[in-house]
Design a protein around this motif. Structure first.
Motif, PDB file in Angstrom:
ATOM      1  N   VAL A  43       3.888   6.886   1.403  1.00 33.71           N
ATOM      2  CA  VAL A  43       2.912   5.915   0.935  1.00 33.71           C
ATOM      3  C   VAL A  43       1.677   6.702   0.523  1.00 33.71           C
ATOM      4  N   VAL A  55      -2.579   1.792  -4.451  1.00 35.59           N
ATOM      5  CA  VAL A  55      -1.598   2.066  -3.404  1.00 35.59           C
ATOM      6  C   VAL A  55      -0.209   2.074  -4.027  1.00 35.59           C
ATOM      7  N   TYR A  57       4.154   3.363  -2.976  1.00 36.20           N
ATOM      8  CA  TYR A  57       5.056   3.827  -1.929  1.00 36.20           C
ATOM      9  C   TYR A  57       6.468   3.877  -2.484  1.00 36.20           C
ATOM     10  N   VAL A  73       2.186   0.231   4.090  1.00 41.47           N
ATOM     11  CA  VAL A  73       1.200  -0.213   3.099  1.00 41.47           C
ATOM     12  C   VAL A  73       0.037  -0.921   3.793  1.00 41.47           C
ATOM     13  N   SER A  77      -3.626   0.752   3.569  1.00 44.14           N
ATOM     14  CA  SER A  77      -4.597  -0.084   2.851  1.00 44.14           C
ATOM     15  C   SER A  77      -5.827  -0.338   3.704  1.00 44.14           C
ATOM     16  N   LEU A  91      -2.306  -2.557  -6.478  1.00 41.93           N
ATOM     17  CA  LEU A  91      -0.899  -2.239  -6.270  1.00 41.93           C
ATOM     18  C   LEU A  91      -0.160  -2.810  -7.463  1.00 41.93           C
ATOM     19  N   SER A 100       9.183  -5.229  -3.913  1.00 47.93           N
ATOM     20  CA  SER A 100       7.839  -4.652  -3.838  1.00 47.93           C
ATOM     21  C   SER A 100       6.761  -5.726  -3.948  1.00 47.93           C
ATOM     22  N   ALA A 104       3.766  -6.422  -1.189  1.00 49.31           N
ATOM     23  CA  ALA A 104       2.347  -6.606  -1.527  1.00 49.31           C
ATOM     24  C   ALA A 104       1.822  -7.908  -0.928  1.00 49.31           C
ATOM     25  N   CYS A 107       1.372  -7.853   2.811  1.00 51.12           N
ATOM     26  CA  CYS A 107       0.244  -6.996   3.199  1.00 51.12           C
ATOM     27  C   CYS A 107      -1.104  -7.632   2.872  1.00 51.12           C
TER      28      CYS A 107
END
Length: 156
Positions: A43, A55, A57, A73, A77, A91, A100, A104, A107
């Motif tokens: 990451v 960000v 990964y 993440v 972050s 991101l 993905s 996001a 997170c």
């Protein structure tokens, strides 16, 4: 690893690049390791000036679906927004990469829209779904969570 294109460096060259980028305040890259200690991905935060960063990964296929990306993440972050005093993190994902996009969202990143024909990867222009995370998003998320700080750091 569609998003990164074809590898052009050896592992040693990539390690040296990451060290150099850290030394020059350009980026921070961390390994993602599973419970056994095996490194299964990484990451990173790329710093772009004006207190902004991005960000990204990746995980090996056998490590996917276990929450490792979400945890990594989330942790990086929070670290970047707090310790590096960034005002904004971005991101980006390809529109077809729903996994993905779910990382996001879990997170706390907010979907902003689609950047059409944004990056060039392996000689082709691709669209990117843009997400962002602000320091105020962290505060709101922690206030709405009754668990411990360890729970919130794990992305739960």
């Amino acid at each position: 690893m569609r998003a990164f294109g074809r590898p052009t460096m050896s592992a040693e060259q990539l390690l040296e690049l990451n060290r150099s980028r850290w030394d020059h305040d350009e980026a921070a890259t961390f390994s993602i390791c599973d419970a056994t200690g095996a490194c299964v991905g990484h990451v990173f935060v790329n710093l772009s000036g004006m207190r902004r960063g991005g960000v990204g990964y990746w995980l090996l296929p056998e490590a996917r679906g276990r929450g490792l990306a979400t945890r990594a993440v989330t942790l990086v972050s929070r670290w970047a927004l707090r310790e590096l005093a960034l005002a904004r993190l971005a991101l980006l994902t390809e529109p077809s990469n729903r996994q993905s996009q779910r990382v996001a969202e879990r997170c706390g990143f907010h979907r902003e829209g689609v950047l059409r024909s944004y990056p060039e990867i392996d000689g082709r222009r691709v669209d990117s779904v843009a997400f962002s995370l602000l320091p105020s998003d962290l505060s709101a998320r922690l206030q709405g969570h009754s668990g411990t700080l360890a729970d919130s750091a794990s992305g739960l």
